[in-house]
Motif scaffolding. Sequence first.
Motif, PDB file in Angstrom:
ATOM      1  N   LYS A   1     -45.832   2.845  34.588  1.00 10.15           N
ATOM      2  CA  LYS A   1     -45.405   3.750  35.680  1.00 10.15           C
ATOM      3  C   LYS A   1     -44.645   4.950  35.131  1.00 10.15           C
ATOM      4  O   LYS A   1     -44.834   6.076  35.586  1.00 10.15           O
TER       5      LYS A   1
ATOM      6  N   HIS B   1     -34.695  -1.233  36.674  1.00 11.71           N
ATOM      7  CA  HIS B   1     -34.674   0.169  37.070  1.00 11.71           C
ATOM      8  C   HIS B   1     -33.314   0.734  36.685  1.00 11.71           C
ATOM      9  O   HIS B   1     -32.298   0.057  36.868  1.00 11.71           O
TER      10      HIS B   1
ATOM     11  N   ASP C   1     -35.600  -5.810  38.606  1.00 15.61           N
ATOM     12  CA  ASP C   1     -36.751  -5.697  39.492  1.00 15.61           C
ATOM     13  C   ASP C   1     -36.939  -7.054  40.173  1.00 15.61           C
ATOM     14  O   ASP C   1     -36.651  -8.092  39.566  1.00 15.61           O
TER      15      ASP C   1
ATOM     16  N   ASP D   1     -38.134   3.731  36.204  1.00 13.25           N
ATOM     17  CA  ASP D   1     -38.754   2.423  36.433  1.00 13.25           C
ATOM     18  C   ASP D   1     -39.198   1.852  35.095  1.00 13.25           C
ATOM     19  O   ASP D   1     -40.155   2.318  34.492  1.00 13.25           O
ATOM     20  N   HIS D   2     -38.490   0.839  34.624  1.00 12.50           N
ATOM     21  CA  HIS D   2     -38.846   0.144  33.388  1.00 12.50           C
ATOM     22  C   HIS D   2     -39.646  -1.120  33.702  1.00 12.50           C
ATOM     23  O   HIS D   2     -39.740  -2.005  32.860  1.00 12.50           O
ATOM     24  N   SER D   3     -40.177  -1.230  34.907  1.00 12.65           N
ATOM     25  CA  SER D   3     -40.882  -2.405  35.421  1.00 12.65           C
ATOM     26  C   SER D   3     -39.944  -3.601  35.524  1.00 12.65           C
ATOM     27  O   SER D   3     -39.659  -4.074  36.605  1.00 12.65           O
TER      28      SER D   3
ATOM     29  N   MET E   1     -41.834 -11.227  34.642  1.00 15.65           N
ATOM     30  CA  MET E   1     -42.051 -10.285  33.549  1.00 15.65           C
ATOM     31  C   MET E   1     -41.348 -10.748  32.273  1.00 15.65           C
ATOM     32  O   MET E   1     -41.893 -10.587  31.176  1.00 15.65           O
TER      33      MET E   1
ATOM     34  N   TRP F   1     -48.046  -2.737  29.565  1.00 15.00           N
ATOM     35  CA  TRP F   1     -47.898  -2.660  31.020  1.00 15.00           C
ATOM     36  C   TRP F   1     -46.466  -2.306  31.442  1.00 15.00           C
ATOM     37  O   TRP F   1     -46.243  -1.780  32.515  1.00 15.00           O
ATOM     38  N   LEU F   2     -45.502  -2.573  30.575  1.00 11.94           N
ATOM     39  CA  LEU F   2     -44.097  -2.454  30.938  1.00 11.94           C
ATOM     40  C   LEU F   2     -43.717  -1.048  31.397  1.00 11.94           C
ATOM     41  O   LEU F   2     -43.044  -0.881  32.404  1.00 11.94           O
ATOM     42  N   HIS F   3     -44.140  -0.028  30.672  1.00 12.76           N
ATOM     43  CA  HIS F   3     -43.756   1.347  31.018  1.00 12.76           C
ATOM     44  C   HIS F   3     -44.926   2.182  31.526  1.00 12.76           C
ATOM     45  O   HIS F   3     -44.900   3.406  31.456  1.00 12.76           O
TER      46      HIS F   3
END
Length: 181
Positions: free
Chosen positions: A175, A120, A138, A115-117, A144, A171-173
Amino acid sequence: MKIERIHHVAYRCKDAKETVNWYVENLNMDFVLAIAEDRVPSTGEPDPYMHVFLDAGNENVLAFFELPTKPEMGRDPNTPVWVQHIAFKVKDRETLLGFKEKLEANGIDVLGVTDHSLFHSIYCFDPNGHRVELACPDPEEEEMLKRLDEVKWEMLEEWSQTKKAPKHADWLHAKAREKHN
């Protein structure tokens, strides 16, 4: 004056037939063209080769050269294996998961879904050792991209001065970091 698009991207391969078959069978690409010569057209150098072209969709062409008279191909030992790769966009997550299933059914090791926000991805290697990424957008990709566009120049300038990862798009990575912690 503006570049219209990439005409083709070329890589070296170990075996042209094996490479064509791999991309046709695993990524559903069409084999569109083969060119073979005993001399390099741009330099006149005597060097027999097979040059094959595959349709990667939307006028994107992926090409390979088999060079039987050259030493065995290798990798730049100073570049991590995850850096140099070719990424192909697929329509959506369902398509991405379909390719993951197909690749694994064909005995190919697949990493991901990552998940690269913004998008994917899954990763694997072709028979030549080239890293291949398949990526789907996404659902929030457009928003984004706007956020990233607003900070791109600041990030580049900060990186240029410090060589440390700027936090403008931390915030991007988030997750992915959580997964690995």
